[in-house]
Design a protein around this motif. Structure first.
Motif, PDB file in Angstrom:
ATOM      1  N   LYS A  67     -16.660  -3.712 -29.646  1.00 36.38           N
ATOM      2  CA  LYS A  67     -17.313  -3.039 -28.520  1.00 36.38           C
ATOM      3  C   LYS A  67     -18.825  -3.186 -28.630  1.00 36.38           C
ATOM      4  O   LYS A  67     -19.356  -3.687 -29.614  1.00 36.38           O
ATOM      5  CB  LYS A  67     -16.957  -1.550 -28.510  1.00 36.38           C
ATOM      6  N   GLN A  68     -19.517  -2.699 -27.607  1.00 31.22           N
ATOM      7  CA  GLN A  68     -20.974  -2.627 -27.664  1.00 31.22           C
ATOM      8  C   GLN A  68     -21.385  -1.223 -28.096  1.00 31.22           C
ATOM      9  O   GLN A  68     -20.864  -0.233 -27.581  1.00 31.22           O
ATOM     10  CB  GLN A  68     -21.605  -2.949 -26.312  1.00 31.22           C
ATOM     11  N   LEU A  69     -22.300  -1.149 -29.046  1.00 35.44           N
ATOM     12  CA  LEU A  69     -22.798   0.141 -29.514  1.00 35.44           C
ATOM     13  C   LEU A  69     -23.924   0.595 -28.585  1.00 35.44           C
ATOM     14  O   LEU A  69     -24.909  -0.125 -28.406  1.00 35.44           O
ATOM     15  CB  LEU A  69     -23.314   0.017 -30.948  1.00 35.44           C
ATOM     16  N   VAL A  70     -23.768   1.764 -27.984  1.00 34.53           N
ATOM     17  CA  VAL A  70     -24.790   2.289 -27.079  1.00 34.53           C
ATOM     18  C   VAL A  70     -25.143   3.715 -27.490  1.00 34.53           C
ATOM     19  O   VAL A  70     -24.362   4.398 -28.160  1.00 34.53           O
ATOM     20  CB  VAL A  70     -24.329   2.265 -25.602  1.00 34.53           C
ATOM     21  N   LYS A  71     -26.310   4.139 -27.075  1.00 33.13           N
ATOM     22  CA  LYS A  71     -26.781   5.483 -27.419  1.00 33.13           C
ATOM     23  C   LYS A  71     -27.134   6.233 -26.147  1.00 33.13           C
ATOM     24  O   LYS A  71     -27.799   5.699 -25.261  1.00 33.13           O
ATOM     25  CB  LYS A  71     -28.007   5.398 -28.338  1.00 33.13           C
ATOM     26  N   ASP A  72     -26.690   7.494 -26.056  1.00 29.25           N
ATOM     27  CA  ASP A  72     -26.968   8.319 -24.886  1.00 29.25           C
ATOM     28  C   ASP A  72     -27.193   9.755 -25.355  1.00 29.25           C
ATOM     29  O   ASP A  72     -26.298  10.365 -25.936  1.00 29.25           O
ATOM     30  CB  ASP A  72     -25.804   8.253 -23.885  1.00 29.25           C
ATOM     31  N   GLY A  73     -28.387  10.257 -25.101  1.00 34.45           N
ATOM     32  CA  GLY A  73     -28.684  11.637 -25.471  1.00 34.45           C
ATOM     33  C   GLY A  73     -28.588  11.909 -26.960  1.00 34.45           C
ATOM     34  O   GLY A  73     -28.225  13.004 -27.364  1.00 34.45           O
ATOM     35  N   GLY A  74     -28.874  10.913 -27.760  1.00 41.75           N
ATOM     36  CA  GLY A  74     -28.818  11.096 -29.204  1.00 41.75           C
ATOM     37  C   GLY A  74     -27.469  10.821 -29.820  1.00 41.75           C
ATOM     38  O   GLY A  74     -27.334  10.819 -31.047  1.00 41.75           O
ATOM     39  N   ASP A  75     -26.440  10.589 -28.990  1.00 42.03           N
ATOM     40  CA  ASP A  75     -25.094  10.304 -29.496  1.00 42.03           C
ATOM     41  C   ASP A  75     -24.774   8.822 -29.344  1.00 42.03           C
ATOM     42  O   ASP A  75     -25.220   8.173 -28.387  1.00 42.03           O
ATOM     43  CB  ASP A  75     -24.049  11.133 -28.741  1.00 42.03           C
ATOM     44  N   LEU A  76     -23.978   8.301 -30.254  1.00 42.30           N
ATOM     45  CA  LEU A  76     -23.576   6.902 -30.224  1.00 42.30           C
ATOM     46  C   LEU A  76     -22.185   6.752 -29.632  1.00 42.30           C
ATOM     47  O   LEU A  76     -21.295   7.578 -29.873  1.00 42.30           O
ATOM     48  CB  LEU A  76     -23.602   6.316 -31.638  1.00 42.30           C
ATOM     49  N   TYR A  77     -22.011   5.686 -28.856  1.00 40.12           N
ATOM     50  CA  TYR A  77     -20.728   5.429 -28.187  1.00 40.12           C
ATOM     51  C   TYR A  77     -20.340   3.964 -28.364  1.00 40.12           C
ATOM     52  O   TYR A  77     -21.189   3.095 -28.592  1.00 40.12           O
ATOM     53  CB  TYR A  77     -20.829   5.727 -26.693  1.00 40.12           C
ATOM     54  N   LEU A  78     -19.042   3.710 -28.257  1.00 35.08           N
ATOM     55  CA  LEU A  78     -18.510   2.348 -28.259  1.00 35.08           C
ATOM     56  C   LEU A  78     -18.130   2.008 -26.822  1.00 35.08           C
ATOM     57  O   LEU A  78     -17.232   2.615 -26.246  1.00 35.08           O
ATOM     58  CB  LEU A  78     -17.296   2.243 -29.184  1.00 35.08           C
ATOM     59  N   LYS A  79     -18.835   1.030 -26.265  1.00 42.12           N
ATOM     60  CA  LYS A  79     -18.694   0.726 -24.836  1.00 42.12           C
ATOM     61  C   LYS A  79     -18.008  -0.625 -24.616  1.00 42.12           C
ATOM     62  O   LYS A  79     -18.480  -1.655 -25.086  1.00 42.12           O
ATOM     63  CB  LYS A  79     -20.072   0.700 -24.184  1.00 42.12           C
ATOM     64  N   PRO A  80     -16.894  -0.641 -23.872  1.00 38.58           N
ATOM     65  CA  PRO A  80     -16.293  -1.916 -23.481  1.00 38.58           C
ATOM     66  C   PRO A  80     -17.083  -2.514 -22.314  1.00 38.58           C
ATOM     67  O   PRO A  80     -17.716  -1.777 -21.554  1.00 38.58           O
ATOM     68  CB  PRO A  80     -14.876  -1.518 -23.053  1.00 38.58           C
ATOM     69  N   LEU A  81     -17.069  -3.824 -22.169  1.00 38.95           N
ATOM     70  CA  LEU A  81     -17.763  -4.448 -21.038  1.00 38.95           C
ATOM     71  C   LEU A  81     -16.898  -4.455 -19.792  1.00 38.95           C
ATOM     72  O   LEU A  81     -17.405  -4.585 -18.679  1.00 38.95           O
ATOM     73  CB  LEU A  81     -18.175  -5.881 -21.399  1.00 38.95           C
ATOM     74  N   ASN A  82     -15.601  -4.313 -19.971  1.00 39.09           N
ATOM     75  CA  ASN A  82     -14.662  -4.250 -18.848  1.00 39.09           C
ATOM     76  C   ASN A  82     -14.617  -2.801 -18.346  1.00 39.09           C
ATOM     77  O   ASN A  82     -14.250  -1.894 -19.098  1.00 39.09           O
ATOM     78  CB  ASN A  82     -13.279  -4.714 -19.307  1.00 39.09           C
ATOM     79  N   SER A  83     -14.982  -2.588 -17.095  1.00 37.96           N
ATOM     80  CA  SER A  83     -15.084  -1.228 -16.549  1.00 37.96           C
ATOM     81  C   SER A  83     -13.732  -0.526 -16.459  1.00 37.96           C
ATOM     82  O   SER A  83     -13.679   0.683 -16.230  1.00 37.96           O
ATOM     83  CB  SER A  83     -15.750  -1.273 -15.167  1.00 37.96           C
ATOM     84  N   ARG A  84     -12.636  -1.253 -16.641  1.00 40.72           N
ATOM     85  CA  ARG A  84     -11.309  -0.629 -16.587  1.00 40.72           C
ATOM     86  C   ARG A  84     -11.000   0.158 -17.861  1.00 40.72           C
ATOM     87  O   ARG A  84     -10.015   0.891 -17.911  1.00 40.72           O
ATOM     88  CB  ARG A  84     -10.229  -1.693 -16.367  1.00 40.72           C
ATOM     89  N   TYR A  85     -11.839  -0.013 -18.876  1.00 45.03           N
ATOM     90  CA  TYR A  85     -11.607   0.682 -20.143  1.00 45.03           C
ATOM     91  C   TYR A  85     -12.657   1.771 -20.331  1.00 45.03           C
ATOM     92  O   TYR A  85     -13.810   1.613 -19.919  1.00 45.03           O
ATOM     93  CB  TYR A  85     -11.667  -0.308 -21.310  1.00 45.03           C
ATOM     94  N   PRO A  86     -12.295   2.886 -20.960  1.00 45.78           N
ATOM     95  CA  PRO A  86     -13.229   4.002 -21.110  1.00 45.78           C
ATOM     96  C   PRO A  86     -14.233   3.801 -22.251  1.00 45.78           C
ATOM     97  O   PRO A  86     -13.937   3.138 -23.246  1.00 45.78           O
ATOM     98  CB  PRO A  86     -12.301   5.182 -21.422  1.00 45.78           C
ATOM     99  N   ILE A  87     -15.408   4.389 -22.069  1.00 43.34           N
ATOM    100  CA  ILE A  87     -16.385   4.456 -23.149  1.00 43.34           C
ATOM    101  C   ILE A  87     -15.962   5.600 -24.070  1.00 43.34           C
ATOM    102  O   ILE A  87     -15.621   6.684 -23.610  1.00 43.34           O
ATOM    103  CB  ILE A  87     -17.804   4.716 -22.601  1.00 43.34           C
ATOM    104  N   LYS A  88     -15.996   5.365 -25.383  1.00 44.40           N
ATOM    105  CA  LYS A  88     -15.575   6.391 -26.332  1.00 44.40           C
ATOM    106  C   LYS A  88     -16.700   6.714 -27.306  1.00 44.40           C
ATOM    107  O   LYS A  88     -17.447   5.813 -27.726  1.00 44.40           O
ATOM    108  CB  LYS A  88     -14.336   5.924 -27.106  1.00 44.40           C
ATOM    109  N   PRO A  89     -16.839   7.981 -27.685  1.00 45.77           N
ATOM    110  CA  PRO A  89     -17.847   8.336 -28.694  1.00 45.77           C
ATOM    111  C   PRO A  89     -17.507   7.698 -30.029  1.00 45.77           C
ATOM    112  O   PRO A  89     -16.333   7.493 -30.352  1.00 45.77           O
ATOM    113  CB  PRO A  89     -17.771   9.862 -28.754  1.00 45.77           C
TER     114      PRO A  89
END
Length: 205
Positions: free
Chosen positions: A165-187
């Protein structure tokens, strides 16, 4: 370019110390120092094939000191192509020891001891815009690199399953983000990043 310079620069591109380079070839550090020193000795014929293979060049290129077509400059080395299970235990990979029983993949980035290749499964990282990693893509993964937000990473969840996945940060928290919008972003939560993707390619056969 002399063979001494070709060996020295090739070793540095591999990210290996003199001792690591020597150990990978089964020779002494002193032998490597002689090979790299202007006016020193060249590798004996019995060692030439192993040296050339490790550097990703031909024996002819090694002996002549000339890299044909720049191949020795572009392809740094080869790394093992592992399964998702082996990726979770990446320390079994040791690129500085004699080659193990793995299929290998050429890379053009500097490698370290545990650098490995991993095949993409599924479509969670397929995107219609920007970067996209279709099933079958080959990822070059560096487990010794610290991950930063925005990096593409390999993570190991609490069930010891690997995910890409892609590692992203939002509001100080880290998430694992898929590039396919059909899949959910997970903390990130209890998952652990175990490698940063440095390079990728697509293999059809």
């Amino acid at each position: 370019m002399s063979s001494h310079h070709l060996i020295r620069e090739g070793r540095k591109r591999l990210g290996m110390s003199e001792q690591q380079f020597a150990a990978a070839l089964g020779v002494s550090r002193g032998a490597v120092q002689q090979w790299e020193k202007l006016g020193g000795t060249a590798p004996k014929r019995a060692n030439q094939a192993r040296v050339a293979e490790l550097l990703g060049i031909s024996v002819a290129e090694l002996v002549s000191g000339v890299s044909a077509g720049g191949r020795g400059l572009d392809v740094r080395a080869e790394v093992p192509l592992v399964s998702s299970v082996e990726a979770g235990n990446y320390t079994v990979i040791d690129n500085f020891k004699p080659r193990q029983q793995f299929e290998t993949v050429p890379v053009s980035v500097p490698i370290k001891r545990h650098t490995y290749a991993l095949r993409v499964h599924g479509d969670s990282m397929v995107s219609e815009v920007g970067d996209s990693f279709p099933e079958g893509s080959i990822l070059i993964v560096e487990p010794e690199m610290a991950a930063e937000p925005g990096d593409y990473v390999i993570a190991l969840n609490q069930s010891n399953e690997t995910t890409f996945k892609q590692l992203v940060k939002d509001g100080g928290d880290l998430y694992l983000k898929p590039l396919n919008s059909r899949y959910p972003i997970k903390p990130l939560d209890g998952a652990r990043v175990i490698g940063v993707v440095r390079e990728f390619t697509k293999r059809f056969r």
